[in-house]
Design a protein around this motif. Structure first.
Motif, short mmCIF file in Angstrom:
data_model
loop_
_atom_site.label_atom_id
_atom_site.label_comp_id
_atom_site.label_asym_id
_atom_site.label_seq_id
_atom_site.Cartn_x
_atom_site.Cartn_y
_atom_site.Cartn_z
N SER A 24 45.49 43.46 37.86
CA SER A 24 46.23 42.23 37.00
C SER A 24 45.21 41.19 37.08
O SER A 24 44.07 41.34 37.16
CB SER A 24 47.23 41.79 38.16
OG SER A 24 46.57 41.27 39.24
N SER A 25 45.67 40.09 36.47
CA SER A 25 44.60 38.78 36.30
C SER A 25 44.00 38.39 37.75
O SER A 25 42.94 37.97 37.79
CB SER A 25 45.20 37.76 35.61
OG SER A 25 46.63 37.85 35.63
N LEU A 26 45.03 38.52 38.78
CA LEU A 26 44.44 38.08 39.98
C LEU A 26 43.30 39.13 40.41
O LEU A 26 42.60 38.66 40.73
CB LEU A 26 45.54 37.99 40.92
CG LEU A 26 45.44 37.76 42.39
CD1 LEU A 26 44.89 36.13 42.59
CD2 LEU A 26 46.57 37.91 43.41
N THR A 27 43.70 40.41 40.48
CA THR A 27 42.72 41.35 41.10
C THR A 27 41.28 41.21 40.09
O THR A 27 40.29 41.30 40.65
CB THR A 27 43.25 42.91 41.07
OG1 THR A 27 43.82 42.85 39.97
CG2 THR A 27 44.16 42.86 42.23
N ALA A 28 41.57 41.10 38.60
CA ALA A 28 40.42 40.85 38.05
C ALA A 28 39.59 39.87 38.21
O ALA A 28 38.41 39.82 38.28
CB ALA A 28 40.67 40.97 36.54
N ALA A 29 40.41 38.59 38.49
CA ALA A 29 39.63 37.41 38.86
C ALA A 29 39.04 37.59 40.10
O ALA A 29 37.73 37.24 40.26
CB ALA A 29 40.65 36.32 38.88
N ILE A 30 39.60 38.05 41.24
CA ILE A 30 39.01 38.30 42.41
C ILE A 30 37.80 39.33 42.57
O ILE A 30 36.68 38.74 42.97
CB ILE A 30 39.94 38.79 43.62
CG1 ILE A 30 41.02 37.77 44.01
CG2 ILE A 30 39.41 39.27 44.60
CD1 ILE A 30 42.10 38.22 44.65
N ILE A 31 37.80 40.09 41.81
CA ILE A 31 36.76 41.31 41.61
C ILE A 31 35.57 40.64 40.80
O ILE A 31 34.65 40.56 41.42
CB ILE A 31 37.22 42.59 40.95
CG1 ILE A 31 38.28 43.42 41.76
CG2 ILE A 31 36.04 43.50 40.66
CD1 ILE A 31 38.78 44.55 40.98
N GLY A 32 36.14 39.95 39.79
CA GLY A 32 34.88 39.33 38.99
C GLY A 32 34.12 38.23 39.67
O GLY A 32 32.92 38.25 39.94
N LEU A 33 34.71 37.26 40.29
CA LEU A 33 34.40 36.15 40.90
C LEU A 33 33.44 36.62 42.11
O LEU A 33 32.22 36.28 42.57
CB LEU A 33 35.29 35.17 41.64
CG LEU A 33 35.97 34.45 40.13
CD1 LEU A 33 36.91 33.57 40.92
CD2 LEU A 33 34.92 33.67 39.66
N THR A 34 34.12 37.64 43.28
CA THR A 34 33.34 38.15 44.27
C THR A 34 31.98 38.84 43.86
O THR A 34 30.93 38.80 44.33
CB THR A 34 34.22 39.02 45.11
OG1 THR A 34 35.66 38.65 45.36
CG2 THR A 34 33.55 39.93 46.03
N LEU A 35 32.04 39.98 42.87
CA LEU A 35 30.88 40.47 42.59
C LEU A 35 29.81 39.58 42.01
O LEU A 35 28.51 39.85 42.36
CB LEU A 35 31.39 41.69 41.43
CG LEU A 35 31.99 42.76 41.90
CD1 LEU A 35 32.30 43.77 40.87
CD2 LEU A 35 31.59 43.24 43.44
N HIS A 36 30.13 38.69 41.39
CA HIS A 36 29.21 37.81 40.92
C HIS A 36 28.44 36.88 41.96
O HIS A 36 27.34 36.69 42.41
CB HIS A 36 29.94 36.65 39.90
CG HIS A 36 29.06 35.73 39.42
ND1 HIS A 36 27.99 35.73 38.46
CD2 HIS A 36 29.29 34.45 39.92
CE1 HIS A 36 27.27 34.52 38.46
NE2 HIS A 36 27.97 33.56 39.16
N GLU A 37 29.50 36.40 42.80
CA GLU A 37 29.09 35.59 44.05
C GLU A 37 28.12 36.42 45.00
O GLU A 37 27.19 35.87 45.43
CB GLU A 37 30.32 34.90 44.76
CG GLU A 37 30.13 34.03 45.73
CD GLU A 37 29.37 32.72 45.17
OE1 GLU A 37 29.74 32.52 43.86
OE2 GLU A 37 28.74 32.13 45.81
N ALA A 38 28.74 37.55 45.15
CA ALA A 38 27.91 38.69 45.91
C ALA A 38 26.20 38.53 45.73
O ALA A 38 25.28 38.51 46.38
CB ALA A 38 28.24 40.05 46.18
N ALA A 39 25.95 38.60 44.47
CA ALA A 39 24.55 38.81 43.91
C ALA A 39 23.91 37.41 44.13
O ALA A 39 22.73 37.58 44.85
CB ALA A 39 24.70 39.18 42.35
N TYR A 40 24.72 36.61 44.15
CA TYR A 40 23.83 35.05 44.47
C TYR A 40 23.52 35.09 45.78
O TYR A 40 22.57 34.67 46.46
CB TYR A 40 24.63 33.87 43.86
CG TYR A 40 24.18 33.57 42.52
CD1 TYR A 40 23.43 32.88 42.22
CD2 TYR A 40 24.91 34.26 41.31
CE1 TYR A 40 22.70 32.55 40.68
CE2 TYR A 40 24.66 34.15 40.16
CZ TYR A 40 23.53 33.37 39.78
OH TYR A 40 23.15 33.02 38.47
#
Lengths: 270, 281
Positions: B148-164
């Motif tokens: 959903s937009s919620l899971t897409a948002a969580i996945i996208g932000l988490t994976l991006h944040e994890a790299a930093y």
């Protein structure tokens, strides 16, 4: 049976042989001092004994137990981390740079390993820590943080920390080399006190008069080998090998002078 | 040679006059006054409209969603980041290499692109299934029902944040003096004990300040999820101004809330830094 037995230990750093077949036995209550020029492998030897560096060949035994390896179906294999840690916990190490844990108070530095490694009750560990800090003359500094102490005081805490786990053997890696000259004696007197108390020790040092005074046996190393070993009298008064003679003559000339005189001399010759 | 008085006491010296400071001071004052005048007198700001929407329930709900996404992204991203950092510092080369590639990829792709990509995952991968790789499948769901937009948002932000976070944690661990690790191992601590008791607490001093900045930039980054129709603060504001055309006052409402939260976070960050700064040599 010796407390520590080092048999034909080899250690390379790239092309450089840091230890080239070292043999050494240290018996119960014996104090062995290790002298030699920089890069002779003295520090590498104690770091290898404490398994902070792996060895490339040979074997080491603590109370007859092979260090770092075990037999498994007729083959040697490295011990798992947990067992290596337990072996390290039976030896005490004092570093050149003290390496106290700066985020803990002096007291906690001395308590923590007793509780976390040896499973002692906190009150018991605390009592032992206070006793040891008193012994090294720092009973009043228990709540201080390491950065608030002088180098000499930090090194004395480090000695108390290493003693707290009741090690079978204490290893000193140039314990006074990072100290200001006026702080050296307070640390050496603590080590001397331990020697008189019957602690088994290996002391790597550049302090020649101390190496002679404290030792039951003295070892001279050069280029990764034990060149000569003997009583302090044999080593310092009757050096057999030309290499030891050369080392001592270079050293004794310098050791008898104070640092100030050394600077004056260097200025006048330049 | 000029004559100097016999007794000089610098305590009696007067400050120098510095004319350039006066010039810049006056220029600054004029600019500030002009900007304030612009804010107050320009009717298009419609301050009263901004005021009425400041505590509008839809906007507060959007703010709540932004905060929720920030916290979830930060927590999951930090956990994954610590694992990735440990992986990169591992002496097992394939793991170190894989974690390095992950960081390079997810730090290199803009978060906005990642969000849109995850939202459209269904096109690339119509079904998501659990099973033995190259073997039988046990369960399977259509991707569009999972993403959903919620899971897409969580996945996208988490994976991006994890790299930093992986890079921040790695830098922190590397900043701890090697002698500390030696000493911890010499005490008989296991690798795990020495990491938890000795290395990590000292690494925190280096890890906390950039993590605070990451938290703040993640909060602002959540505004990107409005493009995948996620009802965050910016999206809630957009929904209203698309209807009423009061664009500027509603953007001001969004700005105000972002600034409030960022200010609170900055204060919290300062306190954390003070806490972890003790014991510093």
């Amino acid at each position: 049976m010796p407390v520590l037995r080092v048999r034909d230990v080899r250690k390379r750093f790239g092309d450089h042989a840091a230890l080239d077949g070292v043999n050494l036995d240290v018996h119960e209550g014996e104090v062995v001092t290790v002298i030699g020029p920089s890069g002779s492998g003295k520090s590498t030897l104690v770091r290898c004994v404490h398994q902070l560096e792996s060895i490339d060949g040979g074997a080491m035994y603590l109370d007859g137990e092979l260090l770092g390896y075990e037999m498994h179906r007729g083959h040697l294999r490295p011990l798992p981390d947990r067992k290596v840690a337990a072996q390290r916990g039976r030896m005490g190490m004092v570093f050149q740079q003290f390496n106290l844990f700066p985020h803990w108070s002096v007291l906690r530095n001395v308590i923590e390993a007793q509780v976390a490694v040896h499973g002692r009750r906190p009150e018991e560990a605390r009592e032992e820590a206070l006793r040891l800090l008193k012994r090294v003359g720092l009973a009043g500094k228990t709540d201080a943080h390491p950065r608030q102490l002088s180098g000499g005081q930090q090194q004395r805490v480090a000695i108390a920390r290493a003693l707290a786990t009741q090690p079978r053997i204490m290893l000193f890696d140039e314990p006074t080399s990072a100290l200001d000259p006026e702080l050296v004696d307070e640390v050496l007197s603590v080590v001397l006190d331990l020697a008189r108390g019957g602690m088994t020790m290996i002391i790597v040092t550049h302090e020649m008069s101390f190496a002679r005074e404290v030792a039951d046996r003295c070892v001279f190393m050069e280029e990764g080998r034990v060149v000569e070993t003997g009583t302090p009298e044999e080593i310092f008064d009757n050096p057999a090998s030309p290499r030891l003679q050369a080392f001592l003559s270079r050293f004794s000339g310098r050791a008898t002078r104070t640092p100030d005189e050394r600077i004056l001399e260097e200025e006048s010759t330049s | 040679m000029s004559t100097t008085p016999q007794v000089v006491d610098v305590a009696s010296a007067r400050p120098r006059i510095r004319p350039l400071r006066w010039v810049f001071g006056v220029v600054l004052l004029v600019l500030v006054a002009q900007f304030a005048w612009f804010l107050v007198t320009n009717p298009r700001f419609e301050w009263s409209v901004a005021g009425t929407y400041l505590f509008d329930p839809n906007i507060l709900r959007g703010l709540g969603m932004s905060l929720l996404l920030t916290v979830i992204g930060m927590v999951l991203g930090s956990v994954l980041g610590v694992l990735l950092a440990a992986g990169r510092l591992s002496d097992f080369t394939p793991v170190a290499w894989a974690c390095g590639v992950y960081v390079a990829v997810f730090r290199g792709i803009p978060p906005l692109v990642q969000l849109i990509f995850w939202f459209n995952l269904g096109y690339l991968l119509p079904r998501i299934s659990l099973g033995v790789p190259f073997g039988p499948t046990f369960v399977s769901w259509p991707t569009n029902s999972v993403i959903s937009s919620l899971t897409a948002a969580i996945i996208g932000l988490t994976l991006h944040e994890a790299a930093y976070m992986a890079e921040i944690v790695r830098a922190g661990v590397l900043a701890v003096d090697g002698g500390q690790r030696d000493a911890a191992r010499a005490m008989g601590f296991t690798a795990r004990q020495s990491f938890v008791k000795v290395v990590l607490p000292q690494a925190m001093r280096v890890i906390v300040p950039p993590t605070g900045s990451q938290f703040i930039s993640l909060l602002k980054g959540t505004s990107l999820v409005s493009v995948i129709a996620m009802a965050d603060l910016l999206y809630s504001v957009q929904v209203i101004y698309n209807r009423t055309y009061e664009i500027v006052p509603l953007l001001i409402v969004a700005c105000a809330w972002y600034l409030v939260v960022v200010t609170v976070l900055s204060l919290g960050q300062r306190r954390l830094e003070q806490h972890f700064g003790k014991g510093q040599r």
